[in-house]
Motif scaffolding. Sequence first.
Motif, PDB file in Angstrom:
ATOM      1  N   LYS A 126       0.835  -1.193   0.000  1.00 44.36           N
ATOM      2  CA  LYS A 126       0.000   0.000   0.000  1.00 44.36           C
ATOM      3  C   LYS A 126       0.878   1.254   0.000  1.00 44.36           C
ATOM      4  N   ILE A 127       0.606   2.129  -0.940  1.00 46.40           N
ATOM      5  CA  ILE A 127       1.314   3.398  -1.026  1.00 46.40           C
ATOM      6  C   ILE A 127       0.398   4.469  -0.454  1.00 46.40           C
ATOM      7  N   ARG A 128       0.873   5.193   0.530  1.00 46.96           N
ATOM      8  CA  ARG A 128       0.044   6.207   1.193  1.00 46.96           C
ATOM      9  C   ARG A 128       0.560   7.599   0.856  1.00 46.96           C
ATOM     10  N   LEU A 129      -0.325   8.398   0.315  1.00 46.59           N
ATOM     11  CA  LEU A 129      -0.052   9.805   0.046  1.00 46.59           C
ATOM     12  C   LEU A 129      -1.089  10.610   0.826  1.00 46.59           C
ATOM     13  N   THR A 132      -4.789   9.649   0.451  1.00 46.49           N
ATOM     14  CA  THR A 132      -4.912   8.778  -0.719  1.00 46.49           C
ATOM     15  C   THR A 132      -4.104   7.504  -0.480  1.00 46.49           C
ATOM     16  N   VAL A 133      -4.749   6.357  -0.661  1.00 41.68           N
ATOM     17  CA  VAL A 133      -4.082   5.065  -0.463  1.00 41.68           C
ATOM     18  C   VAL A 133      -4.205   4.253  -1.750  1.00 41.68           C
ATOM     19  N   GLU A 140      -6.951  -1.221  -5.953  1.00 43.69           N
ATOM     20  CA  GLU A 140      -7.937  -0.235  -5.528  1.00 43.69           C
ATOM     21  C   GLU A 140      -7.243   1.032  -5.066  1.00 43.69           C
ATOM     22  N   VAL A 141      -7.921   2.159  -5.254  1.00 43.64           N
ATOM     23  CA  VAL A 141      -7.407   3.438  -4.782  1.00 43.64           C
ATOM     24  C   VAL A 141      -8.476   4.074  -3.903  1.00 43.64           C
ATOM     25  N   TYR A 142      -8.079   4.459  -2.706  1.00 41.22           N
ATOM     26  CA  TYR A 142      -8.995   5.143  -1.788  1.00 41.22           C
ATOM     27  C   TYR A 142      -8.567   6.603  -1.660  1.00 41.22           C
TER      28      TYR A 142
END
Length: 224
Positions: A126-129, A132-133, A140-142
Motif C-alpha cells: 500500500k502506497i500512502r499519500l 490517498t491510499v 484499488e485506490v482510496y
Amino acid sequence: MIHILIADDDRNILELLRYYLQVEGYHVFEAFDGEEASAILSKEQVHLAVVDVMMPNKDGLQLCEEIRKYYDFPVILLTAKDQLKDKEKGFTAGTDDYLTKPFEPKELIYRIKALLRRYKMVSSEKIRLHNTVIDRKSYEVYSGDKLLMLPMKEFELLSQLASYPDRIFSREELIQLIWGADFDGDDRTVDVHIKRLRSRFAAGDDFHIKTIRGIGYKLEAAQK
C-alpha cells in the motif's frame, strides 16, 4: 547498515564523499570506473549508488541502465554538465536524481536520505499519500473514504509515479514500464492517461502530477 556505492574517476571526489557518508553511518563501496562498479554490484549488497556520468570503460549512463535492468535501488548521477539535454539522457537512463558538479556534500546527503525514504515505500503493498491510499494488491485506490476503481493502465501509471515521489520519468520510460516494449503507439498515450488521472484527482490536495517540460512527469506529494 545502509551500503552506498560511489563510482567516480576523480579520487578527490571519492575521498570527500567517503568521509561525509561514513560520518552519517553509511558503509561505502568505491569504484574508479563503471566496470569496477559492475563487479562490486555482482558480489555486494548495495542500497543506493552515486554515479559520475563521465567515467572510463563504462560510463555513468551505461551503469545506470544496468542498475535499472538488474537491480532495484535508487541512483544519483553526478555530472559537470547542466544542459537540459544531458539531464534528459540521465533520466531516460533511469536515474532517480541528478546533481551538477561542483556541489555541496551536505546537499548530496539530503538527497540520499530522501531517496532512501522513498524507496522504502516501494516495498509496501500500500502506497500512502496522506489521505490517498493506493493498494497494489487489490488494484484499488482510496481517496479518504471514497473507493476509486481506475482502469488498469491508469492504476499502473499512478502506482509507478507514486512509488517514487519526485522522481522524473520520461514518457519513453513510462511506455516501457506500463505498456511494454512491444507497444506500437506513441508517447501521447502517456499524456492522455496523465490528463485523465489529473481529472480524477483534481479535487484532492494529497499529490500533484507535474509536467517536466521536454522530459516527462513526476508526482509530488503535498507537504502537510
